[in-house]
Design a protein around this motif. Sequence first.
Motif, short mmCIF file in Angstrom:
data_model
loop_
_atom_site.label_atom_id
_atom_site.label_comp_id
_atom_site.label_asym_id
_atom_site.label_seq_id
_atom_site.Cartn_x
_atom_site.Cartn_y
_atom_site.Cartn_z
N ILE A 140 -54.49 -95.86 -45.91
CA ILE A 140 -54.27 -95.74 -44.47
C ILE A 140 -55.44 -95.03 -43.80
N VAL A 141 -56.00 -94.01 -44.49
CA VAL A 141 -57.18 -93.36 -43.92
C VAL A 141 -58.31 -94.38 -43.77
N ILE A 142 -58.53 -95.20 -44.81
CA ILE A 142 -59.59 -96.21 -44.74
C ILE A 142 -59.31 -97.19 -43.60
N PHE A 143 -58.08 -97.71 -43.55
CA PHE A 143 -57.76 -98.71 -42.53
C PHE A 143 -57.87 -98.13 -41.13
N THR A 144 -57.37 -96.91 -40.95
CA THR A 144 -57.44 -96.30 -39.62
C THR A 144 -58.89 -96.06 -39.23
N ALA A 145 -59.70 -95.59 -40.19
CA ALA A 145 -61.12 -95.35 -39.89
C ALA A 145 -61.79 -96.65 -39.45
N LEU A 146 -61.56 -97.73 -40.23
CA LEU A 146 -62.19 -99.01 -39.89
C LEU A 146 -61.68 -99.53 -38.55
N PHE A 147 -60.39 -99.32 -38.30
CA PHE A 147 -59.81 -99.77 -37.04
C PHE A 147 -60.43 -99.03 -35.86
N LEU A 148 -60.56 -97.71 -35.99
CA LEU A 148 -61.17 -96.93 -34.91
C LEU A 148 -62.61 -97.36 -34.69
N ILE A 149 -63.34 -97.59 -35.78
CA ILE A 149 -64.72 -98.03 -35.65
C ILE A 149 -64.76 -99.38 -34.94
N THR A 150 -63.84 -100.29 -35.34
CA THR A 150 -63.84 -101.63 -34.74
C THR A 150 -63.60 -101.56 -33.24
N ILE A 151 -62.55 -100.82 -32.80
CA ILE A 151 -62.32 -100.81 -31.34
C ILE A 151 -63.37 -99.97 -30.64
N GLY A 152 -63.89 -98.94 -31.32
CA GLY A 152 -64.98 -98.18 -30.72
C GLY A 152 -66.18 -99.08 -30.45
N LEU A 153 -66.52 -99.91 -31.44
CA LEU A 153 -67.65 -100.83 -31.27
C LEU A 153 -67.37 -101.86 -30.19
N ASP A 154 -66.11 -102.31 -30.10
CA ASP A 154 -65.74 -103.24 -29.03
C ASP A 154 -66.02 -102.61 -27.68
N GLU A 155 -65.67 -101.33 -27.55
CA GLU A 155 -65.89 -100.66 -26.27
C GLU A 155 -67.38 -100.44 -26.01
N ILE A 156 -68.15 -100.20 -27.08
CA ILE A 156 -69.58 -100.05 -26.92
C ILE A 156 -70.19 -101.37 -26.44
N ALA A 157 -69.67 -102.47 -27.03
CA ALA A 157 -70.23 -103.78 -26.69
C ALA A 157 -69.78 -104.26 -25.31
N ASN A 158 -68.58 -103.90 -24.90
CA ASN A 158 -68.01 -104.42 -23.66
C ASN A 158 -67.63 -103.27 -22.74
N PRO A 159 -68.51 -102.89 -21.82
CA PRO A 159 -68.30 -101.70 -20.99
C PRO A 159 -67.01 -101.80 -20.15
N ARG A 160 -66.54 -103.02 -19.89
CA ARG A 160 -65.33 -103.15 -19.10
C ARG A 160 -64.14 -102.50 -19.80
N LEU A 161 -64.10 -102.59 -21.12
CA LEU A 161 -62.99 -101.99 -21.87
C LEU A 161 -63.04 -100.47 -21.76
N ARG A 162 -64.29 -99.95 -21.63
CA ARG A 162 -64.45 -98.50 -21.55
C ARG A 162 -63.90 -97.96 -20.25
N GLY A 163 -64.11 -98.72 -19.16
CA GLY A 163 -63.81 -98.20 -17.84
C GLY A 163 -62.35 -98.17 -17.50
N ALA A 164 -61.47 -98.48 -18.45
CA ALA A 164 -60.06 -98.68 -18.13
C ALA A 164 -59.45 -97.48 -17.41
N LYS A 165 -59.78 -96.26 -17.85
CA LYS A 165 -59.08 -95.15 -17.22
C LYS A 165 -59.81 -94.64 -15.98
N ALA A 166 -61.09 -94.97 -15.88
CA ALA A 166 -61.86 -94.46 -14.74
C ALA A 166 -61.49 -95.20 -13.45
N ARG A 167 -61.00 -96.43 -13.57
CA ARG A 167 -60.76 -97.23 -12.38
C ARG A 167 -59.77 -96.64 -11.42
#
Lengths: 311, 335
Positions: free
Chosen positions: A284-311
Motif C-alpha cells: 500500500i505504501v508503494i501504491f500510494t506513493a506511485l499514485f501520488l506521484i502520478t497525480i502530482g505529475l498530472d498536475e505539473i503537466a496540466n496547470p488547469r488541474l492545479r488551479g482548482a482551489k484558487a478559482r
Amino acid sequence: MSAATDTPAPAVKTVGLNRWDSPWLNTKFLIGVGMLLVVVLMGLLGPLFWDTTLARVASSPLNLPPAWVQTDNPAFGEPTWDHPLGTESNGRDMLAVLIVGTPRSLRVGVIAAGIGMLVGIVLGFSAGFMGGWVDNVIRTLADSVITIPSLAVLIVISAYVRTVSVENMALLLALFAWPGPTRLLRSQVLSMRERGYVRMARLTGASTFAIMFKEILPNLLPYLASSFTGNVSAAILAATGLEALGLGPTRIPTLGMTIFYALRAAAILRGMWWWWGFPIAALIVIFTALFLITIGLDEIANPRLRGAKAR
Amino acid sequence: MAGLTPRYVLRRLGMFVLTVWLGATIIFIIPRLAPGDPVAAMVSRLMAQAGYIENSAEIIAAWRARFGLDGPIWVQYLAYLRNMVMLDMGYSLSSFPSQVDEMIADALPWTVGLLSVSTLLSFLIGNTIGALMGWPRVPAWIRALLPTTLTFTSIPFFMLGILLVYVFAYELRWFPPTGAYGRGLSPGWNWPFIKSLAQHGVLPVMSIVVTSMGFWALGMRGMIITNQGEDYMILAEAKGLRPSRVFLQYGIRNSILPQVTALALSLGGIAGGSTLVEYIFAYPGMGYLLYQGIVNTDYTLIQGIVFMLILGTATAVLILDLLLPILDPRISYER
C-alpha cells in the motif's frame, strides 16, 4: 489515466522561474517521491542491518507475534525483539521477508513498465506522425489489447509455465503495459504536430526524427512520467495478484507470495494479522506513493488541474 | 455523418472480433513457447487416471482428435479456435465427468451480479464526488471532506478485501467472511435467502466500490475543471441560468461522456481484479472457480474461464461503444 490528461498542456518550464514557483514543487509529487525513497532505501540498506537469510523457511521459531504485541493466545509464541515483526507458520522472519520482497516487487514493476513505455513511445510516435494505415493498425491493436483482462490471460500463461523468473514475469506483464502509453503519445503527438514551434522547426528544415525527439518529446516528459508511474503500479498489482494466487516465482519470497501463504494457512481467521498485514502495508505504501506521484505529475503537466482551489 | 452509422457499427464489431481473437490466440500460443506440450501433458495425466475411468481409451482417443494432437500445430490451433467459438470447452480435468461449460454456466451469474452491482455503484458515487470536487460553487467544507474518500484509490481490490474480512468478519463479526449465501438455504425468491445474499455481498461489493470510485472521481474532477473555461459555460452563466442547471445540464452533461469511454476501457481491469476478490471471499463466481482450476492444475477449466472472461468484457465494451453515439451524436469513429 484520466480523460483530463488528453488536453494539451503548455510547455513546462523548470528553469528561469522563481525557485519556489516551480511546478515540480508539487506537494503530492514530493510526498510520493519521499515515500518511494523510504521503500527503496529499506531494500538497499536493509540487508546491511538485518540478516536476510531469516526469510528462508524454518530459519526462525514459528508463529511469533510482533515484539510489541501482548497476547494470551496459546497458539502464538512469546514475542521477542529477535523477531520484531514476528514470524509466520513456515518459520520465516517477517522483517527479513519485507526487506527481501519489497525491492523485488518494485523491480518487476519498473522493468515491465519500462518495456511498455519504450514500445509505447515508438508506436505512439509512429501512429501520430505517419497517420494513414499505420495509425489505423496501431490504434486498433492498442484499443483491443487494452480491453483484454490482462490478469486473466496472465493467469493462464503462468498456470502452464509453472517456473517463472522475476525477469520473465516482467516480460509477460509488459505484454499488456504498452497500449496505455501508445494511446497517450498518439493523441499528444496529434495535438502537438500543428503547434507553432513544431511548424517553426519544420520550416528550419529539421528532420522528422529531430522534431520528434528534440522538440516534441521534452514537452511530453511529465505526461510520460505520469503514465510510467501509473504503469509501474499496474504491473506491480498484476504481479502481486498472480503471486497471491500462488502463480509467482516460488523459491524467492515475494510480497504477493507471502500473502498467498497467509491466505492458504487461513491467517486471517487465526488472527495472525502480521502475516498478511505487513506485506499489504508495504504494497500500500508503494501504491500510494506511485499514485501520488502520478497525480502530482498530472498536475505539473496540466496547470488547469492545479488551479482548482484558487478559482 | 454522425451517430450510429453502419460504418461505425461494422468497425466496432470488427474490434470485438479482433479483441476476442487476440486474447484467445495469446492464451493458445504463449504456453506452447515453453518447453513441454501442455495438451500432451493433459492427456497423459488423463491416461494416468485411466484406471479409474470407464471407457478411458475412447475418451483419450476423442481428446487427441479434438485437439488435433496428431496434426501439426496449425491444425491444433484451428481445432482450438473452433472449439472456443462453439463454446465447447470439453471436460474438466479435475472433476472429470463435468463439462467446463456447465461449470462456468453455474458460476457466471454470481460474477455478473457482483460486477454489475459494484461497477455501477462505483461509477455513480465516484462521478458524483468528482463533479462536486471540481465545481467552484460547492461549499468549502464538502470539498475538504471529499479528498479523504480518495485515500483508498491506490489500494488493489483484493487487498482491501483482506482488510475488510479481518475487520468486519473476524474482529467485529458483522458480516460472514466467505461464500455468497448461508448454508442450508436454497437459492430462490424467498426472504431469508435474499437477506443472506445481501449480507454476504456487502464486503465483496465494498472492496471493489471503495477502491475504484476514486478513479472516476479524479477523471470527473479533471473534466469539470477543464470544461469550466469553455465558452458555452460562460454563456450559460451570463444568460442567468440557475447554477444547479448550469452544473447538471452543462457541466456534468459534457463531462460524463469521456467517463463512459473510460469505463469501457477499464472493464477488463475490473473483471481481472474481481477474480481476486472472489478468491478472497470464496465467492462462487468465475474467479473462485479459476482459483480451484489453478489449485487442481485443471488446464481445460482455466482456459475455458479465461476465454469467457475475455468474451464477456469484449461484449460489455461492444455494448458501451454502441450506446455512446446514441448518447452523444457527435461521436462517430471517423476522427
